[in-house]
Design an enzyme around this catalytic site. Structure first.
Site: not given
Length: 205
Positions: A102, A122, A156, A176-177
């Site tokens: 990160h 992210h 994102g 992912m999403s």
């Protein structure tokens, strides 16, 4: 650029298996990241997707090195703060090891600890981490300039952001999403896949 799909730990085993089998030809790697599921549930998931013809070489086991070894999956993703890549490699030299990072400092440390690649994020604000500002493509670029191992960008990721991520030097993206939360996961995966192919074609011209 590689396309990594990461499971979102929100679906029953049977539904998740169907999605993985459906999208397998549109992505380069599928990360099994099911932190709330038991070992028995994850093994059941693996049995289902193996029956569905998944190429084991596409699978990455997130966190569960024990399950990777038991199932002869040779790719593992180590969360930040877990075992170091060096510790795992000393015992299991055949594994291909990624490390989640990160910050620039964590990325540099991961390379020193013999990770094969890092998963950085992210990058942009994401529904998975609502309210947290993305770390940005500038930091992604800084990391690429400091380390020599591949950097996979996560957080994102949408098809219209892939050019910016590519320009920052990313070797791949992880979603992912954007795939697993979609009402149509296959079509979602295809949108990413088509965009990456389009970018490769443009580069070849």
């Amino acid at each position: 650029m590689e396309l990594h799909a990461i499971t979102d730990d929100s679906k029953p085993v049977e539904e998740l298996a169907r999605i993985i089998i459906t999208i397998q030809n549109e992505v380069d790697f599928i990360h099994i990241r099911e932190r709330s599921k038991s070992a028995a549930d994850i093994l059941k998931l693996l049995d289902l997707i193996f029956e569905g013809g998944i190429d084991k070489r596409k699978l990455v086991m997130n966190g569960r090195v024990d399950i990777a070894l038991f199932s002869t999956i040779h790719r593992v993703q180590l969360p930040s703060g877990s075992f170091s890549p060096k510790q795992i490699r000393a015992r299991f030299p055949h594994l291909h090891i990624g490390r989640s990072v990160h910050s620039l400092e964590e990325a540099v440390q991961a390379e020193k600890e013999d990770a094969d690649y890092v998963l950085f994020g992210h990058v942009f604000e994401t529904d998975c981490k609502k309210g947290l500002e993305g770390r940005g493509v500038s930091l992604l670029s800084d990391i690429k300039q400091r380390i020599s191992i591949p950097v996979i960008a996560i957080g994102g990721m949408t098809p219209d952001r892939l050019r910016d991520v590519k320009q920052a030097g990313a070797d791949g993206i992880a979603v992912m999403s954007g795939i697993f939360s979609s009402a149509e996961p296959l079509e979602a995966a295809r949108r990413y896949s088509r965009k990456l192919k389009e970018m490769r074609y443009e580069k070849a011209l």
